[in-house]
Design an enzyme around this catalytic site. Structure first.
Site, PDB file in Angstrom:
ATOM      1  N   ALA A  87     -52.498 -32.640  34.384  1.00 51.79           N
ATOM      2  CA  ALA A  87     -52.150 -33.843  35.141  1.00 51.79           C
ATOM      3  C   ALA A  87     -53.049 -33.998  36.364  1.00 51.79           C
ATOM      4  CB  ALA A  87     -50.684 -33.787  35.558  1.00 51.79           C
TER       5      ALA A  87
ATOM      6  N   THR B 173     -66.753 -21.722  39.717  1.00 47.26           N
ATOM      7  CA  THR B 173     -66.271 -22.139  41.032  1.00 47.26           C
ATOM      8  C   THR B 173     -66.053 -20.909  41.902  1.00 47.26           C
ATOM      9  OG1 THR B 173     -63.995 -22.216  40.163  1.00 47.26           O
ATOM     10  CG2 THR B 173     -65.240 -24.270  40.179  1.00 47.26           C
TER      11      THR B 173
ATOM     12  N   ASP C  24     -58.836 -28.095  40.136  1.00 48.82           N
ATOM     13  CA  ASP C  24     -58.556 -29.206  39.221  1.00 48.82           C
ATOM     14  C   ASP C  24     -59.238 -30.492  39.678  1.00 48.82           C
ATOM     15  OD1 ASP C  24     -56.934 -27.481  37.770  1.00 48.82           O
ATOM     16  OD2 ASP C  24     -55.151 -28.015  38.910  1.00 48.82           O
TER      17      ASP C  24
ATOM     18  N   ASP D  94     -44.704 -28.821  40.999  1.00 48.02           N
ATOM     19  CA  ASP D  94     -44.880 -27.766  41.998  1.00 48.02           C
ATOM     20  C   ASP D  94     -43.748 -27.823  43.031  1.00 48.02           C
ATOM     21  OD1 ASP D  94     -47.282 -27.017  40.801  1.00 48.02           O
ATOM     22  OD2 ASP D  94     -48.474 -28.350  42.063  1.00 48.02           O
TER      23      ASP D  94
END
Length: 307
Positions: free
Chosen positions: A41, A219, A251, A12
């Site tokens: 990840a 969510t 995540d 990112d």
């Protein structure tokens, strides 16, 4: 007991600004940072920090970012022997515009993630057979998700599918899901409808149950999450916190949900604990750096009578 994450590695590149620029507009940002991330990840680290025995598989480039991922996973105590390296593409990368309000806009280029093949997946079938919970997302080639679902069904594994970025799925893939965890928009894409109300979310979730999904966990951002299965329909409220960075929030929730499921906790309890994980994670910058540790979560859980 273990968690296997088949998923993505994405770096990112984050620019912090008061607001995102309009089309054709250039703004001066407040800061710039580079964080390791990617849904796979992120979820692997979240599960690991909750105490799970985690193995992650996927593909990174033969570049400095690929090196950084391998180094970080070693530091987190995870095996890196099943991470494929390629010189045919760069490690996945996201350009993130992060507003000071905590909202973000992301452009993700999957890069090496798309070079993880069916042959690579078939080679790790022994890992799938050994795992208790198998987690994946949609930042790899679509056929990887579908083939992984078949292998999980073959070996009777608890398959956790985080359907992001949004896409549709065949009934065979859905029927393999122990948990599917879309947000409101992703749920609408899966069922092919525009959804705007809680009633519609519940109806869409029940449609997925009819296709064989065991638990639908929707969510809902700052509102929390919704569990729909054949026994109950239950809302779980979010923690009341001041979010500074929502990148990786979903995540952290999904990864920790997998870890708590691996411990043998039921889905609703796992959701309540994962809500604490998400609430802690959004109070710091960076997806992986902000993932909390188990002792932080347990402290709040004990205070609220969850454990």
């Amino acid at each position: 007991m273990s968690v296997l994450v088949v998923g993505s590695f994405v770096v990112d590149l984050v620019a912090l600004c008061d607001r995102a620029p309009e089309a054709g507009e250039t703004l001066t940002g407040k800061s710039f940072n580079i964080y390791l991330g990617g849904k796979g990840a992120n979820q692997a680290v979240a599960a690991k920090r909750m105490g799970a025995d985690v193995t992650m598989v996927g593909c990174v480039g033969c570049d400095i970012f690929g090196d950084d991922f391998v180094k970080t996973f070693v530091e987190e105590g995870m095996s890196t022997q099943y991470i494929v390296r390629t010189d045919k593409a760069r490690t996945g990368c996201s350009l993130v515009t992060l507003e000071t309000s905590g909202q973000n806009r992301i452009c993700m280029t999957p890069g090496a993630n798309l070079l993880y093949t069916i042959e690579d997946l078939e080679s790790i079938e022994p890992l799938i057979k050994q795992a208790e919970v198998v987690v994946t997302q949609c930042e790899m080639s679509p056929e990887i998700v579908d083939e992984l679902a078949k292998l999980c069904k073959k070996h009777s594994k608890k398959f956790v599918l985080n359907p992001a970025p949004a896409r549709t799925f065949c009934d065979e893939t859905l029927s393999a899901c122990y948990v599917i965890s879309p947000n409101e928009m992703e749920l609408g894409v899966i069922v092919g409808k525009q959804l705007i109300s809680d009633k519609e979310y519940i109806e869409a979730a029940r449609e997925l149950l009819s296709k064989g999904v065991q638990n639908v966990v929707v969510t809902l951002g700052s509102r929390g999450s919704l569990l729909v299965n054949n026994e109950q329909t239950t809302f779980v409220s979010a923690m009341k916190v001041k979010a500074v960075d929502t990148v990786g929030a979903g995540d952290s929730f999904t990864g920790s949900l997998a870890a708590f499921t691996d411990e043998g906790k039921d889905v609703l309890t796992s959701m309540r604990l994962s809500t604490i994980v998400g609430g802690l994670q959004v109070q710091k910058h960076g997806a992986i750096p902000s993932m909390p540790y188990r002792n932080e979560v347990d402290k709040i859980a004990i205070k609220n009578g969850l454990i």
